[in-house]
Design a protein around this motif. Structure first.
Motif, mmCIF file in Angstrom:
data_model
loop_
_atom_site.group_PDB
_atom_site.id
_atom_site.type_symbol
_atom_site.label_atom_id
_atom_site.label_comp_id
_atom_site.label_asym_id
_atom_site.label_seq_id
_atom_site.Cartn_x
_atom_site.Cartn_y
_atom_site.Cartn_z
ATOM 1 N N ALA A 69 0.929 -1.381 0.077
ATOM 2 C CA ALA A 69 -0.107 0.163 -0.140
ATOM 3 C C ALA A 69 0.971 1.367 0.068
ATOM 4 O O ALA A 69 1.538 1.544 0.976
ATOM 5 C CB ALA A 69 -0.775 0.024 1.175
ATOM 6 N N LEU A 70 0.782 2.068 -1.123
ATOM 7 C CA LEU A 70 1.587 3.331 -1.232
ATOM 8 C C LEU A 70 0.684 4.552 -0.762
ATOM 9 O O LEU A 70 1.247 5.566 -0.364
ATOM 10 C CB LEU A 70 1.887 3.342 -2.717
ATOM 11 C CG LEU A 70 2.878 2.437 -3.238
ATOM 12 C CD1 LEU A 70 2.942 2.533 -4.707
ATOM 13 C CD2 LEU A 70 4.649 2.663 -2.827
ATOM 14 N N THR A 71 -0.582 4.361 -0.709
ATOM 15 C CA THR A 71 -1.403 5.299 -0.483
ATOM 16 C C THR A 71 -1.564 5.513 1.181
ATOM 17 O O THR A 71 -1.164 4.539 1.906
ATOM 18 C CB THR A 71 -2.731 5.103 -1.138
ATOM 19 O OG1 THR A 71 -3.059 3.569 -1.074
ATOM 20 C CG2 THR A 71 -2.822 5.228 -2.694
ATOM 21 N N PRO A 72 -2.466 6.348 1.506
ATOM 22 C CA PRO A 72 -2.500 6.567 2.939
ATOM 23 C C PRO A 72 -3.356 5.361 3.621
ATOM 24 O O PRO A 72 -4.516 4.965 3.585
ATOM 25 C CB PRO A 72 -3.451 7.951 3.143
ATOM 26 C CG PRO A 72 -3.377 8.545 1.858
ATOM 27 C CD PRO A 72 -3.158 7.268 0.759
ATOM 28 N N LEU A 73 -2.729 5.010 4.847
ATOM 29 C CA LEU A 73 -3.343 4.096 5.604
ATOM 30 C C LEU A 73 -4.416 4.634 6.717
ATOM 31 O O LEU A 73 -4.205 5.898 7.007
ATOM 32 C CB LEU A 73 -2.277 3.426 6.484
ATOM 33 C CG LEU A 73 -1.028 2.538 5.670
ATOM 34 C CD1 LEU A 73 -0.135 2.333 6.738
ATOM 35 C CD2 LEU A 73 -1.581 1.568 4.957
ATOM 36 N N LEU B 194 -3.698 5.751 12.402
ATOM 37 C CA LEU B 194 -2.932 4.712 13.082
ATOM 38 C C LEU B 194 -2.960 5.283 14.584
ATOM 39 O O LEU B 194 -2.649 6.156 15.027
ATOM 40 C CB LEU B 194 -1.523 4.575 12.869
ATOM 41 C CG LEU B 194 -0.907 3.433 13.129
ATOM 42 C CD1 LEU B 194 -1.458 2.231 12.940
ATOM 43 C CD2 LEU B 194 0.576 3.479 12.688
ATOM 44 N N LEU C 193 -3.059 9.029 14.731
ATOM 45 C CA LEU C 193 -2.407 9.819 13.761
ATOM 46 C C LEU C 193 -3.061 10.163 12.701
ATOM 47 O O LEU C 193 -3.706 9.254 12.165
ATOM 48 C CB LEU C 193 -0.736 9.194 13.729
ATOM 49 C CG LEU C 193 -0.236 8.867 15.045
ATOM 50 C CD1 LEU C 193 0.978 8.149 14.572
ATOM 51 C CD2 LEU C 193 0.294 10.090 15.688
ATOM 52 N N ALA C 194 -2.744 11.031 11.965
ATOM 53 C CA ALA C 194 -3.185 11.505 10.712
ATOM 54 C C ALA C 194 -3.006 10.275 9.612
ATOM 55 O O ALA C 194 -1.693 9.588 9.888
ATOM 56 C CB ALA C 194 -2.867 12.927 10.282
ATOM 57 N N PRO C 195 -3.627 9.944 8.681
ATOM 58 C CA PRO C 195 -3.232 9.032 7.430
ATOM 59 C C PRO C 195 -2.148 9.074 6.975
ATOM 60 O O PRO C 195 -1.520 10.052 6.644
ATOM 61 C CB PRO C 195 -4.185 9.210 6.563
ATOM 62 C CG PRO C 195 -5.570 9.665 7.182
ATOM 63 C CD PRO C 195 -5.077 10.962 8.384
ATOM 64 N N LEU C 196 -1.168 7.899 7.330
ATOM 65 C CA LEU C 196 0.230 7.843 6.983
ATOM 66 C C LEU C 196 0.413 7.154 5.523
ATOM 67 O O LEU C 196 -0.195 6.068 5.273
ATOM 68 C CB LEU C 196 0.769 6.819 7.847
ATOM 69 C CG LEU C 196 2.426 6.711 8.320
ATOM 70 C CD1 LEU C 196 2.787 8.280 8.710
ATOM 71 C CD2 LEU C 196 2.656 5.543 9.003
ATOM 72 N N LEU C 197 1.135 7.879 4.868
ATOM 73 C CA LEU C 197 1.358 7.402 3.504
ATOM 74 C C LEU C 197 2.190 6.021 3.483
ATOM 75 O O LEU C 197 3.315 6.161 3.839
ATOM 76 C CB LEU C 197 2.303 8.411 2.893
ATOM 77 C CG LEU C 197 1.083 9.397 1.759
ATOM 78 C CD1 LEU C 197 2.164 10.441 1.208
ATOM 79 C CD2 LEU C 197 0.501 8.705 0.602
ATOM 80 N N GLY C 198 1.511 4.983 2.795
ATOM 81 C CA GLY C 198 2.467 3.790 2.859
ATOM 82 C C GLY C 198 3.587 3.837 2.022
ATOM 83 O O GLY C 198 4.627 3.498 2.260
ATOM 84 N N LEU D 221 6.927 4.950 4.205
ATOM 85 C CA LEU D 221 7.540 3.956 4.611
ATOM 86 C C LEU D 221 8.159 3.161 3.672
ATOM 87 O O LEU D 221 9.336 2.656 3.978
ATOM 88 C CB LEU D 221 6.228 2.921 5.299
ATOM 89 C CG LEU D 221 5.436 3.686 6.291
ATOM 90 C CD1 LEU D 221 4.523 2.718 7.007
ATOM 91 C CD2 LEU D 221 6.089 4.065 7.573
#
Lengths: 351, 351
Positions: free
Chosen positions: A270-274, A277, B274-279, B282
């Motif tokens: 997944a490159l897009t926002p998770l 968290l 936390l705000a949506p983290l970009l995969g 990572l």
């Protein structure tokens, strides 16, 4: 004459179609490969359709390439004509940044030259991928394929394989560990096989109860259906490592709760926002969520040798190139077990 | 007679007020401590006001406790009457789970007994914290305070200090590394001092340009204002480690982009989403985001000894207990450099 299937122009909504192009001239360090098989990666779908907004047309997709060496440059000493060779997601890198000097070319600080949808290094010429009859690549980015392996089933190892092998090795998965592989698809079914071969106890974590039987056939010790809260609660805090192969945005929180103290979840798809968290999941047990991108040429070679030793290849469905557009449609629905591979002999037949 | 300041009932919206309670009787492994100073942690504010929905009233806050041992149980061999001793965020744990057996009691699988807003282990009795004249604690959870340190400035080390020291040690921060400390407050100013003392190049990352001068006074090699996109871009991909002390939900994405290959950002303050983290952040450089929770008694002792060696204490503003409600109001606005500490002699004066 047809050289490849691809997009001749910015027409991502139309089907892939026959395509001819001017191929790059081989240099002294290059090998030229006649392509025998090319895997169909989910990325091909994203790139072709410009899902990531960075498409360069004309485009020939394909970065899971297996073929036969047909010519070698004067300074390309690692290969001989007739060798079976593989090419994965990249064909060059800067060679001088810290990651490149550490044999981690996939993390090149100047960005690797991707196998397609990219420009050749120091040139405006586009790089074209493996849905084609030939490819010319610097030998540093070519891997040797052990002759004992089934070639059509090797192709997906060049992307799906190394993408799952590399994080399992980096985070030192091995005996005595409980490892979860999230998502049973092209990546997940190989991640499962690698984790088992590395000696871990492996749980396939899937949203689909229907996939459970196949996960067990593939070697999973157990199946955990992530939509079953009671089952998720039973496994809470018990995993040393999780490999998320989910190719789209998802909520990592239920998985994070599965990790024990100091456990890591590695995201490879997944490159897009998770989804947001919970900091508390990280803090409560010093958990980490990390990412990992494919693998270096050296590590891809290590994986190939590991595959030969352990008899690991991909489950594949071999298709003719004329069927690629239907394969894309099925791939989009997750309807493949577990990787489409194009038999490139069908390109000549289509011509 | 006043024993403490706290909430006698579920009245979190009213000010803390004088409070008397039945203290736990000392057991054979306990030490009884006359409290000299108690730090005021942001957690005290959250817990008092039931921000996390788990408040147990009556409640006496406070878990940054420094005092003098006034009695020791028959089997408590580590302390003598008159010793200066400290108590942090926990006062007990299960002692038999894997983390407890590994001297990582803060990650006890049966949950540590927190210093306040908790029940004593195996009992219904509430645990009361350090805004009080005395505390009784199992000696395993008590640390020795080196006599060379300024006691009032030691108190914040018991929570703010160990919370930043532990991740810096766990992720092996040291010479040759570039480390960013995000947020200049009670935790951040100590994280900065520890990272410097460990030999790293330290950049204070703050949203407030006004805090820059103070960060340099505290020893930062450089100040990075995170709201300055050009400055953030200049530092992109250059940090080995980031310590986020931000105590509320925040967007980690701009910080993740600062990390180089294999870099880790450790979150120690934000328990909330936390705000949506970009995969992609990572995956692109095998970055990790992790959490870390306080530290064990053994590591807290190690930190105290490190502080004595390097002359590290907290910047504090000493207050009378009568001023605690005003201190809470100022803490809420971030108006403290960098930790309020209650001089507990003022409790007797208030009686």
């Amino acid at each position: 004459m047809i050289d490849a299937l691809g997009y001749a122009a910015e027409d991502a909504n139309s089907p892939l179609r026959p395509f001819t192009f001017q191929r790059r001239s081989p240099g002294p360090r290059d090998v030229e490969i006649e392509i025998l098989y090319c895997g169909v990666c989910h990325t091909d779908l994203h790139q072709s359709r410009n899902d990531w907004g960075n498409a360069l047309y004309p485009m020939v997709p394909g970065h899971e390439i297996v073929g036969r060496v047909v010519s070698v440059g004067a300074e390309a000493g690692r290969f001989s004509v007739g060798d079976i060779a593989g090419v994965g997601c990249m064909v060059d890198s800067c060679r001088h940044c810290r990651p490149c000097r550490s044999a981690l070319e996939q993390y090149c600080e100047e960005i690797p030259t991707w196998t397609y949808n990219a420009r050749e290094r120091g040139s405006d010429q586009l790089a074209f991928g493996g849905y084609s009859d030939r490819i010319v690549v610097d030998e540093h980015f070519v891997v040797r394929i052990p002759p004992s392996l089934d070639l059509k089933a090797v192709a997906p190892l060049l992307c799906a394989g190394i993408t799952t092998y590399s994080p399992l090795k980096h985070w030192k998965v091995g005996p005595g560990q409980k490892v979860g592989v999230i998502g049973l698809g092209g990546l997940g079914h190989l991640g499962l096989r690698f984790a088992k071969a590395l000696g871990a106890e492996v749980v396939m974590i899937t949203t689909s109860e229907a996939k459970g039987a196949d996960a067990l056939r593939l070697g999973a010790d157990e199946v955990l259906v992530s939509t079953d809260p009671a089952a998720m609660e039973r496994h809470a805090g018990s995993f040393d490592f999780l490999l998320s192969t989910v190719p789209v945005s998802h909520d990592a929180n239920p998985y994070m709760a599965l990790l024990r103290l100091d456990g890591t979840m590695a995201v490879v798809g997944a490159l897009t926002p998770l989804a947001p968290l919970l900091g508390g999941h990280l803090i409560a047990a010093r958990r980490s969520i990390a990412g990992s991108s494919i693998g270096s040429p050296a590590e891809t070679q290590e994986m190939m040798d590991f595959c030969a030793e352990h008899g690991i290849v991909s489950d594949v469905e071999v298709i003719d190139i004329a069927d690629i557009n239907e394969a894309f449609r099925r791939l989009e629905k997750g309807d493949v077990r577990y990787r489409f591979v194009i038999d490139m002999a069908s390109l000549k037949a289509a011509a």
